[in-house]
Design a protein around this motif. Structure first.
Motif, PDB file in Angstrom:
ATOM      1  N   UNK B  84      12.899  19.230 -57.643  1.00 14.09           N
ATOM      2  CA  UNK B  84      13.963  18.376 -58.177  1.00 14.09           C
ATOM      3  C   UNK B  84      13.423  16.995 -58.534  1.00 14.09           C
ATOM      4  N   UNK B  85      12.717  16.367 -57.557  1.00 12.08           N
ATOM      5  CA  UNK B  85      12.249  15.003 -57.814  1.00 12.08           C
ATOM      6  C   UNK B  85      10.805  14.957 -58.288  1.00 12.08           C
ATOM      7  N   UNK B  86      10.217  16.132 -58.517  1.00 10.90           N
ATOM      8  CA  UNK B  86       8.826  16.210 -58.971  1.00 10.90           C
ATOM      9  C   UNK B  86       7.909  15.379 -58.081  1.00 10.90           C
ATOM     10  N   UNK B  87       8.119  15.492 -56.786  1.00  8.82           N
ATOM     11  CA  UNK B  87       7.338  14.696 -55.852  1.00  8.82           C
ATOM     12  C   UNK B  87       6.114  15.503 -55.422  1.00  8.82           C
ATOM     13  N   UNK B  88       4.936  14.993 -55.751  1.00  8.53           N
ATOM     14  CA  UNK B  88       3.705  15.711 -55.461  1.00  8.53           C
ATOM     15  C   UNK B  88       3.559  15.990 -53.974  1.00  8.53           C
ATOM     16  N   UNK B  89       3.917  14.969 -53.169  1.00  8.05           N
ATOM     17  CA  UNK B  89       3.705  15.079 -51.737  1.00  8.05           C
ATOM     18  C   UNK B  89       4.515  16.239 -51.154  1.00  8.05           C
ATOM     19  N   UNK B  90       5.747  16.406 -51.669  1.00 12.79           N
ATOM     20  CA  UNK B  90       6.586  17.495 -51.167  1.00 12.79           C
ATOM     21  C   UNK B  90       5.942  18.843 -51.472  1.00 12.79           C
ATOM     22  N   UNK B  91       5.310  18.948 -52.656  1.00  7.95           N
ATOM     23  CA  UNK B  91       4.604  20.180 -53.000  1.00  7.95           C
ATOM     24  C   UNK B  91       3.484  20.461 -52.000  1.00  7.95           C
ATOM     25  N   UNK B  92       2.777  19.376 -51.641  1.00 12.30           N
ATOM     26  CA  UNK B  92       1.670  19.561 -50.708  1.00 12.30           C
ATOM     27  C   UNK B  92       2.194  19.990 -49.346  1.00 12.30           C
ATOM     28  N   UNK B  93       3.313  19.421 -48.917  1.00 12.29           N
ATOM     29  CA  UNK B  93       3.898  19.814 -47.632  1.00 12.29           C
ATOM     30  C   UNK B  93       4.277  21.289 -47.680  1.00 12.29           C
ATOM     31  N   UNK B  94       4.874  21.705 -48.806  1.00  7.88           N
ATOM     32  CA  UNK B  94       5.273  23.102 -48.918  1.00  7.88           C
ATOM     33  C   UNK B  94       4.065  24.022 -48.846  1.00  7.88           C
ATOM     34  N   UNK B  95       3.022  23.657 -49.572  1.00  4.18           N
ATOM     35  CA  UNK B  95       1.834  24.501 -49.557  1.00  4.18           C
ATOM     36  C   UNK B  95       1.244  24.576 -48.154  1.00  4.18           C
ATOM     37  N   UNK B  96       1.275  23.464 -47.415  1.00  6.58           N
ATOM     38  CA  UNK B  96       0.703  23.457 -46.070  1.00  6.58           C
ATOM     39  C   UNK B  96       1.572  24.229 -45.091  1.00  6.58           C
ATOM     40  N   UNK B  97       2.893  24.225 -45.323  1.00  9.04           N
ATOM     41  CA  UNK B  97       3.802  24.843 -44.353  1.00  9.04           C
ATOM     42  C   UNK B  97       3.698  26.367 -44.365  1.00  9.04           C
ATOM     43  N   UNK B  98       3.323  26.944 -45.512  1.00 12.04           N
ATOM     44  CA  UNK B  98       3.339  28.411 -45.617  1.00 12.04           C
ATOM     45  C   UNK B  98       2.394  29.099 -44.627  1.00 12.04           C
ATOM     46  N   UNK B  99       1.099  28.727 -44.580  1.00 13.09           N
ATOM     47  CA  UNK B  99       0.227  29.435 -43.632  1.00 13.09           C
ATOM     48  C   UNK B  99       0.597  29.159 -42.176  1.00 13.09           C
ATOM     49  N   UNK B 100       1.073  27.944 -41.881  1.00 17.76           N
ATOM     50  CA  UNK B 100       1.460  27.636 -40.494  1.00 17.76           C
ATOM     51  C   UNK B 100       2.601  28.559 -40.076  1.00 17.76           C
ATOM     52  N   UNK B 101       3.600  28.662 -40.953  1.00 21.19           N
ATOM     53  CA  UNK B 101       4.738  29.525 -40.633  1.00 21.19           C
ATOM     54  C   UNK B 101       4.300  30.971 -40.467  1.00 21.19           C
ATOM     55  N   UNK B 102       3.385  31.417 -41.343  1.00 22.31           N
ATOM     56  CA  UNK B 102       2.937  32.806 -41.247  1.00 22.31           C
ATOM     57  C   UNK B 102       2.234  33.049 -39.922  1.00 22.31           C
ATOM     58  N   UNK B 103       1.372  32.106 -39.503  1.00 25.14           N
ATOM     59  CA  UNK B 103       0.655  32.282 -38.238  1.00 25.14           C
ATOM     60  C   UNK B 103       1.641  32.291 -37.065  1.00 25.14           C
ATOM     61  N   UNK B 104       2.622  31.398 -37.092  1.00 23.38           N
ATOM     62  CA  UNK B 104       3.588  31.363 -35.984  1.00 23.38           C
ATOM     63  C   UNK B 104       4.427  32.643 -35.944  1.00 23.38           C
ATOM     64  N   UNK B 105       4.798  33.153 -37.124  1.00 24.68           N
ATOM     65  CA  UNK B 105       5.536  34.420 -37.156  1.00 24.68           C
ATOM     66  C   UNK B 105       4.686  35.540 -36.583  1.00 24.68           C
ATOM     67  N   UNK B 106       3.405  35.511 -36.944  1.00 23.54           N
ATOM     68  CA  UNK B 106       2.468  36.502 -36.407  1.00 23.54           C
ATOM     69  C   UNK B 106       2.401  36.393 -34.886  1.00 23.54           C
ATOM     70  N   UNK B 107       2.317  35.169 -34.376  1.00 26.19           N
ATOM     71  CA  UNK B 107       2.276  34.965 -32.922  1.00 26.19           C
ATOM     72  C   UNK B 107       3.541  35.524 -32.281  1.00 26.19           C
TER      73      UNK B 107
END
Lengths: 85, 246, 244
Positions: B84-107
């Protein structure tokens, strides 16, 4: 609140459930460490690569300066400093 | 003025420099909480009457499952902000959150399976919660796969943000459907509903672990986002200066 | 190749008429895609052949016994119909992307939402509907109990439409990728879970003699929601895939 087991070996055995409990905690520990270590390693590798490139650029500019000093007619090579954005 | 911080957040450099001093504190805090919670839960909390000591897995299983689900929403919300706001930082947070969430789901999945063996006598049960968790894992894998597939970073972020948003709309529906499906096929022998009457002496270490996992999540998310910031901004002067300083 | 004159025709029309209405645009895309689909009749058959082949594998892999097959039939037919839909989805936007028609659609004054909806409608018409019509035959092959046939057709009719709509999001997300096929399945399959659960359970309910109105209503609700939301998400994804 008190220690629930008679001894350390008792704590490890957990009345037969030890392997399950410790395996679960072990896998969790490894996964959490993986999450911490990967970004740290990536950051270090990136900074190292940048430093390497800076050294190379510096050496290149030194060389071209020397070349320019030795032969004033030579055209100075264009700066390839990546800092110039 | 009130929105200034929001606009500043758009600046990766500001974010990097601002969060830098937090990191040691956050690391210490999550380490203290996780270690004390684990020791408390493993050695000092009383054993469960029915399940004995195997229930001690709850202290990592439940927090991991909490964060796995919350992580998806964090990912989707930052994806939406990025769209929505074309905020680069938010994109980076999203990209970083995906593997963390996957690992926690795996755990959460693995600890659940290990817990199931002494409790139910089998590694895998098609229980409603486990099945939903598995599908959540698939949703994470989908986002990561889409992110990896695109060459162009910006396109990758936008595409996976859309997928994450679609997933957010679907998660409640998936959870409800799986719940309903489970009541349909529920085998009578498995009943597992004693969690609501958890004793305080078991609850406090659990709360410690949940807070510890939240702190840990924040720590790892910031770590990943920070290294992502460096990667994307590596051509800029401030990152070059940072590299020179060592 | 045969669709190029059609694209040109559409382009000419859009020049002649200054701005055709939303409905006209919807119908034009619907008509164009239907004609293209029927010109590639062989491709149309592929999901059906796949459906038939996988169902043939079931007795070979498990057991030809009627009782076992009858218990498996509702879920099996549903799962395979789902897979057949998934496999056919990769081509939903592919050829339009490759020949540039998609860019024209994006630039046209028509809202992309209705263009996507028209494309998905055609996709359902050439895959979901034939799959539904073919399902009773496969039911016979898997000795589906007689009470299951009507629920199977109803649920597939409603369900495959939702599958096409949800799948369009995945097709749009992966259209710009050269190897999108497998990724599309990975991305979309988890989202198919609710439809599969309610579809297959309605058939089972029907076999056991229970009413299936509830499940059909839920499937209808899914379809209504998918009609509203899925083309929106797919349109957004198409814009991203093309504009970068």
């Amino acid at each position: 609140m008190q220690f629930q087991f008679d001894s350390v070996s008792d704590l490890l055995a957990m009345a037969g459930h030890g392997p399950y409990v410790w395996a679960a905690y072990g896998i969790t520990l490894v996964s959490l460490l993986y999450l911490v270590v990967t970004p740290l390693r990536r950051r270090r590798a990136l900074l190292a690569a940048l430093r390497r490139q800076q050294r190379m650029n510096r050496a290149e500019t030194e060389l071209s300066k020397q070349g320019a000093a030795a032969d004033p007619a030579a055209t100075p090579s264009p700066s390839r400093d990546p800092r110039v954005n | 003025m009130a929105w200034q911080w929001f606009h500043r957040l758009g600046s990766p450099r500001w974010f990097y420099e601002k969060t830098g001093p937090w990191m040691p504190w956050l690391a210490v805090l999550s380490a203290v909480l996780l270690i004390s919670g684990a020791v408390w839960g493993l050695a000092f909390a009383p054993a469960d009457m029915k399940q004995g000591n195997s229930y001690r897995i709850i202290y990592i299983h439940v927090p991991a499952a909490f964060l796995a689900l919350a992580g998806y929403y964090i990912m989707a919300i930052s994806g939406a902000i990025g769209l929505i706001w074309k905020m680069k930082l938010a994109d980076m947070v999203m990209k970083s959150a995906a593997p963390i969430g996957a690992v926690l789901t795996f755990v959460a999945l693995v600890t659940g399976a290990i817990w199931g063996k002494p409790t139910w006598g089998t590694w895998w049960v098609w229980d409603a919660r486990i099945t939903s968790m598995l599908i959540l894992f698939f949703l994470y894998l989908g986002v990561i796969a889409l992110q990896e597939a695109y060459q162009h970073q910006d396109t990758a972020n936008k595409a996976s943000a859309i997928l994450a948003l679609v997933g957010t709309v679907n998660i409640p529906i998936i959870y409800k459907s799986v719940d309903w499906w489970y009541t349909l096929h529920q085998p009578a022998t498995i009943k597992f509903t004693s969690e609501s009457t958890i004793h305080p002496s078991m609850l406090y270490p659990l709360l410690t672990m949940v807070i510890g996992f939240y702190c840990f999540y924040a720590l790892v998310l910031l770590l990943r986002t920070r290294s992502e910031v460096l990667e994307r901004e590596k051509k800029t002067r401030w990152v070059q200066d940072l590299a020179r300083q060592g | 190749m045969s669709d190029i004159p059609l694209a040109e025709e559409q382009l000419l029309r859009s020049r002649q008429l200054v701005s055709p209405g939303v409905w006209a645009g919807f119908l034009a895309t619907l008509r164009r895609d239907t004609i293209i689909a029927f010109r590639h009749r062989g491709e149309m058959m592929n999901p059906l052949v796949f459906f038939l082949m996988v169902i043939t594998m079931v007795p070979l892999g498990i057991s030809p016994e009627r009782i076992i097959l009858a218990t498996l039939a509702p879920g099996m037919i549903w799962v395979v119909a789902l897979l057949a839909t998934l496999l056919s989805l990769d081509s939903l936007f592919r050829s339009d992307f490759e020949d540039g028609t998609l860019e024209q659609l994006l630039m046209s004054p028509q809202p992309l939402y209705f263009q996507v909806l028209a494309k998905v409608a055609v996709h359902w018409l050439v895959t979901g509907l034939p799959l539904t019509l073919m399902a009773p035959l496969l039911g016979v092959m898997l000795s589906l109990p007689a009470a299951g046939f009507v629920p199977l057709c109803y649920t597939l009719l409603l369900g495959t439409a939702s599958l096409s709509l949800i799948g369009a999001i995945g097709a749009a997300l992966t259209v710009a990728l050269r190897k999108g096929g497998l990724l599309l399945s990975l991305v979309i399959m988890p989202l198919y879970v609710p439809v599969l659960i309610f579809g297959a359970s309605a058939v089972n309910n029907g076999i056991e003699g229970f009413p299936i109105g509830g499940q059909l209503a839920v499937l209808g609700a899914f379809l209504a929601m998918a009609i509203v939301l899925a083309p929106m998400a797919a349109a957004g994804a198409l814009r991203i895939g093309i504009n970068g």
